[in-house]
Design a protein around this motif. Structure first.
Motif, PDB file in Angstrom:
ATOM      1  N   ALA A  69      38.579  44.548  29.416  1.00  9.58           N
ATOM      2  CA  ALA A  69      39.468  43.961  30.423  1.00  9.58           C
ATOM      3  C   ALA A  69      39.808  45.047  31.437  1.00  9.58           C
ATOM      4  O   ALA A  69      40.186  46.151  31.060  1.00  9.58           O
ATOM      5  N   LYS A  70      39.642  44.712  32.701  1.00 17.01           N
ATOM      6  CA  LYS A  70      39.929  45.674  33.772  1.00 17.01           C
ATOM      7  C   LYS A  70      41.155  45.209  34.563  1.00 17.01           C
ATOM      8  O   LYS A  70      41.244  44.042  34.952  1.00 17.01           O
ATOM      9  N   LEU A 121      42.513  43.536  22.316  1.00 10.07           N
ATOM     10  CA  LEU A 121      41.358  42.671  22.464  1.00 10.07           C
ATOM     11  C   LEU A 121      40.658  42.631  21.108  1.00 10.07           C
ATOM     12  O   LEU A 121      40.340  43.688  20.541  1.00 10.07           O
ATOM     13  N   VAL A 122      40.428  41.440  20.593  1.00  7.21           N
ATOM     14  CA  VAL A 122      39.829  41.295  19.270  1.00  7.21           C
ATOM     15  C   VAL A 122      38.574  40.445  19.385  1.00  7.21           C
ATOM     16  O   VAL A 122      38.639  39.253  19.706  1.00  7.21           O
ATOM     17  N   ARG A 151      43.621  52.147  37.954  1.00  9.96           N
ATOM     18  CA  ARG A 151      42.527  51.415  37.307  1.00  9.96           C
ATOM     19  C   ARG A 151      42.672  51.594  35.797  1.00  9.96           C
ATOM     20  O   ARG A 151      42.604  52.706  35.300  1.00  9.96           O
ATOM     21  N   THR A 152      42.826  50.513  35.059  1.00 11.66           N
ATOM     22  CA  THR A 152      42.995  50.599  33.608  1.00 11.66           C
ATOM     23  C   THR A 152      41.951  49.742  32.930  1.00 11.66           C
ATOM     24  O   THR A 152      41.730  48.595  33.324  1.00 11.66           O
ATOM     25  N   ASN A 153      41.309  50.327  31.917  1.00 10.92           N
ATOM     26  CA  ASN A 153      40.340  49.611  31.095  1.00 10.92           C
ATOM     27  C   ASN A 153      40.911  49.432  29.696  1.00 10.92           C
ATOM     28  O   ASN A 153      41.414  50.389  29.105  1.00 10.92           O
ATOM     29  N   TYR A 154      40.797  48.239  29.177  1.00  7.51           N
ATOM     30  CA  TYR A 154      41.154  47.958  27.790  1.00  7.51           C
ATOM     31  C   TYR A 154      39.881  47.550  27.052  1.00  7.51           C
ATOM     32  O   TYR A 154      39.038  46.834  27.600  1.00  7.51           O
ATOM     33  N   TRP A 155      39.782  48.006  25.799  1.00  4.10           N
ATOM     34  CA  TRP A 155      38.577  47.741  24.998  1.00  4.10           C
ATOM     35  C   TRP A 155      38.946  47.158  23.637  1.00  4.10           C
ATOM     36  O   TRP A 155      39.970  47.509  23.043  1.00  4.10           O
ATOM     37  N   PHE A 193      44.379  40.330  34.300  1.00  6.34           N
ATOM     38  CA  PHE A 193      43.255  41.251  34.454  1.00  6.34           C
ATOM     39  C   PHE A 193      42.344  40.771  35.566  1.00  6.34           C
ATOM     40  O   PHE A 193      42.073  39.593  35.703  1.00  6.34           O
ATOM     41  N   ASN A 194      41.856  41.697  36.343  1.00  2.00           N
ATOM     42  CA  ASN A 194      40.991  41.351  37.463  1.00  2.00           C
ATOM     43  C   ASN A 194      39.630  40.865  36.989  1.00  2.00           C
ATOM     44  O   ASN A 194      39.053  39.945  37.551  1.00  2.00           O
ATOM     45  N   THR A 195      39.134  41.531  35.943  1.00  2.00           N
ATOM     46  CA  THR A 195      37.808  41.200  35.430  1.00  2.00           C
ATOM     47  C   THR A 195      37.814  41.290  33.910  1.00  2.00           C
ATOM     48  O   THR A 195      38.403  42.215  33.346  1.00  2.00           O
ATOM     49  N   MET A 196      37.168  40.340  33.274  1.00  3.69           N
ATOM     50  CA  MET A 196      36.912  40.392  31.833  1.00  3.69           C
ATOM     51  C   MET A 196      35.411  40.532  31.648  1.00  3.69           C
ATOM     52  O   MET A 196      34.624  39.911  32.382  1.00  3.69           O
TER      53      MET A 196
END
Length: 119
Positions: A97-98, A4-5, A105-109, A31-34
């Motif tokens: 991004a979830k 994610l940029v 459950r994975t979070n990306y930052w 992704f379920n949620t941004m």
């Protein structure tokens, strides 16, 4: 590896506007949620706004009516339009991004982009 940029941060005077962008290296449909979070010096990271795959949005009370989150699926990009900025909006803004798969459950930052509002 999902990347994610963020871009679009900077210095702006109180009352001004900025638009943040978050470019994602994968389809944002996966992704379920941004969302956008922010962290001011000495404070915890907090949710600013998020948007589901179905387009439902959620905002922090402090930004309701001033900020707008949106997504452009074809470009795998999420935006945060910020209007009527004030000094309390100064923070590093992070894209999130979830992904929910079963019980996982994975979070990306993203790496974050600085927003500074001068009064």
């Amino acid at each position: 590896q999902v990347q994610l940029v963020e871009s679009g941060g900077g210095l702006v005077q109180a009352g001004g506007s900025l638009r943040l962008s978050c470019a994602v290296s994968a389809s944002i449909h996966s992704f379920n949620t941004m969302g956008w979070y922010r962290q001011a010096p000495g404070k915890q990271r907090e949710l600013v706004a998020d948007i589901t795959n179905g387009g439902s949005t959620n905002y922090a009370d402090s930004v309701q009516g001033r900020f707008t989150i949106s997504r452009e699926n074809a470009k795998n990009t999420v935006y945060l339009q910020m209007n009527s900025l004030n000094a309390e909006d100064t923070a590093v803004y992070y894209c999130n991004a979830k992904q929910f798969i079963g019980v996982s459950r994975t979070n990306y930052w993203g790496q974050g982009t600085q927003v500074t509002v001068s009064s």
